[in-house]
Design an enzyme around this catalytic site. Sequence first.
Site, PDB file in Angstrom:
ATOM      1  CG  ASN A   9      -1.615   1.022   1.305  1.00 37.51           C
ATOM      2  OD1 ASN A   9      -1.515   2.298   1.085  1.00 37.51           O
ATOM      3  ND2 ASN A   9      -3.017   0.762   1.607  1.00 37.51           N
ATOM      4  CG  HIS A  12       1.094   6.187   4.794  1.00 39.44           C
ATOM      5  ND1 HIS A  12      -0.080   7.090   5.072  1.00 39.44           N
ATOM      6  CD2 HIS A  12       0.529   4.984   5.304  1.00 39.44           C
ATOM      7  CE1 HIS A  12      -0.927   6.561   5.796  1.00 39.44           C
ATOM      8  NE2 HIS A  12      -0.743   5.309   6.050  1.00 39.44           N
ATOM      9  CG  HIS A  45      -8.003   4.169   1.154  1.00 38.98           C
ATOM     10  ND1 HIS A  45      -8.296   4.065   2.324  1.00 38.98           N
ATOM     11  CD2 HIS A  45      -9.275   4.636   0.515  1.00 38.98           C
ATOM     12  CE1 HIS A  45      -9.148   4.328   2.523  1.00 38.98           C
ATOM     13  NE2 HIS A  45     -10.077   4.479   1.518  1.00 38.98           N
ATOM     14  NE  ARG A  47      -9.131   8.358   4.498  1.00 40.37           N
ATOM     15  CZ  ARG A  47      -9.343   7.649   5.307  1.00 40.37           C
ATOM     16  NH1 ARG A  47      -8.785   6.749   5.418  1.00 40.37           N
ATOM     17  NH2 ARG A  47     -10.483   7.753   6.012  1.00 40.37           N
ATOM     18  NE  ARG A  51      -7.472  11.262   5.535  1.00 38.44           N
ATOM     19  CZ  ARG A  51      -7.883  10.690   6.696  1.00 38.44           C
ATOM     20  NH1 ARG A  51      -7.170  10.070   7.205  1.00 38.44           N
ATOM     21  NH2 ARG A  51      -9.190  11.015   7.071  1.00 38.44           N
ATOM     22  CD  GLU A  72      -7.378   0.045   1.236  1.00 42.55           C
ATOM     23  OE1 GLU A  72      -7.675   0.938   1.999  1.00 42.55           O
ATOM     24  OE2 GLU A  72      -6.192  -0.413   1.466  1.00 42.55           O
ATOM     25  CB  THR A 103      -9.509   1.808   7.297  1.00 44.78           C
ATOM     26  OG1 THR A 103      -8.703   2.508   6.092  1.00 44.78           O
ATOM     27  CG2 THR A 103     -10.770   1.250   6.999  1.00 44.78           C
ATOM     28  CD  GLU A 153      -7.142  -5.901   3.094  1.00 41.71           C
ATOM     29  OE1 GLU A 153      -7.363  -5.543   2.041  1.00 41.71           O
ATOM     30  OE2 GLU A 153      -6.440  -5.331   3.856  1.00 41.71           O
ATOM     31  CG  HIS A 190      -5.205  -1.826   9.619  1.00 41.02           C
ATOM     32  ND1 HIS A 190      -4.730  -0.899  10.403  1.00 41.02           N
ATOM     33  CD2 HIS A 190      -5.941  -0.869   8.739  1.00 41.02           C
ATOM     34  CE1 HIS A 190      -5.164   0.322  10.281  1.00 41.02           C
ATOM     35  NE2 HIS A 190      -5.817   0.571   9.144  1.00 41.02           N
TER      36      HIS A 190
HETATM   37  N1  PXP Z   1      -5.872  -2.803   4.040  1.00 36.66           N
HETATM   38  C1  PXP Z   1      -6.634  -1.804   4.180  1.00 36.66           C
HETATM   39  C2  PXP Z   1      -8.222  -2.156   3.935  1.00 36.66           C
HETATM   40  C3  PXP Z   1      -6.158  -0.723   4.836  1.00 36.66           C
HETATM   41  O1  PXP Z   1      -7.152   0.218   4.780  1.00 36.66           O
HETATM   42  C4  PXP Z   1      -4.989  -0.215   4.975  1.00 36.66           C
HETATM   43  C5  PXP Z   1      -4.544   0.789   5.501  1.00 36.66           C
HETATM   44  O2  PXP Z   1      -4.662   1.751   4.515  1.00 36.66           O
HETATM   45  C6  PXP Z   1      -4.233  -1.514   4.903  1.00 36.66           C
HETATM   46  C7  PXP Z   1      -4.398  -2.644   4.521  1.00 36.66           C
HETATM   47  C8  PXP Z   1      -2.735  -1.332   5.298  1.00 36.66           C
HETATM   48  O3  PXP Z   1      -2.355  -1.127   6.562  1.00 36.66           O
HETATM   49  P1  PXP Z   1      -1.018  -0.597   7.123  1.00 36.66           P
HETATM   50  O4  PXP Z   1      -0.580   0.835   6.513  1.00 36.66           O
HETATM   51  O5  PXP Z   1      -1.082  -0.297   8.642  1.00 36.66           O
HETATM   52  O6  PXP Z   1       0.036  -1.565   6.772  1.00 36.66           O
END
Ligand code: PXP
Length: 244
Positions: A9, A12, A45, A47, A51, A72, A103, A153, A190
């Site tokens: 992901n 960030h 994602h 959003r 952001r 996402e 999330t 998921e 997550h």
């Molecule tokens: N899966 C989903 C559905 C998420 O919303 C996120 C966070 O954006 C992640 C996985 C990844 O989580 P993390 O950034 O904590 O690894």
Amino acid sequence: MTLLRLYINIDHVATLRQARRTDEPDPVAAARLCEDAGADGITAHLREDRRHIQDADVEALRLALRTPFNLEMACTEEMLGIAERLKPFQVTLVPEKREEVTTEGGLDVTRATDTLAAAIARLKAASIRTSLFIDAVPMVVERSAWLGANAIELHTGAYARYPHDERPLAALRDAARQARALGLAVHAGHGLTVRNVGPVAAIPEVEELNIGHSIVSRAVFAGLAASVREMRQAMDVARVAPPR
Ligand code: PXP
């Protein structure tokens, strides 16, 4: 045992760029680097409040990626329209609250079931694989299968937050087994880190992990020394051979 895919992901990377509203770091370039390093897929994602990831990012990712793109998004008319136009490999539907930092919980699949079922049907009609981000709760897993999703998921946040409590991990194991028996593919994610990923990666039914924050955080330290050296060198070269 199913092979375990790593989807990274890259939200960030965009968070850092948006802090300055500039053009670096570029999440698309980061995604390509992740692919070169062995990522099996890329997750972003989009959003509703934009952001971090922007519309232009998902457009560019869709064109640039060599691996599957997992978009996402919240289950809204706007997002469904974007997905139908972009046609990513997979859409993961997530709940979204404007004030949350990330999330926080899984989708509430017991409410707005008609909306969710219709969204899944629309995505499937556009040949997009569908996944629902849910908590590891038996009734929620069952309802996800009923809604017609291809995958779930499992939210690993509670496990990541309370690593010494056996219950969140047991719930993940049970939910994974139940989901597979119902014909669902099982993903998880997550809060996963190098230190806590082991027990989740060992759940045999889990075939895909979505990991973001810990990888991007670690990248800062893996790359910080090199960036300082690059700047030092650029300054030193300017002293010896001043640019005009
Ligand atoms: N899966 C989903 C559905 C998420 O919303 C996120 C966070 O954006 C992640 C996985 C990844 O989580 P993390 O950034 O904590 O690894």
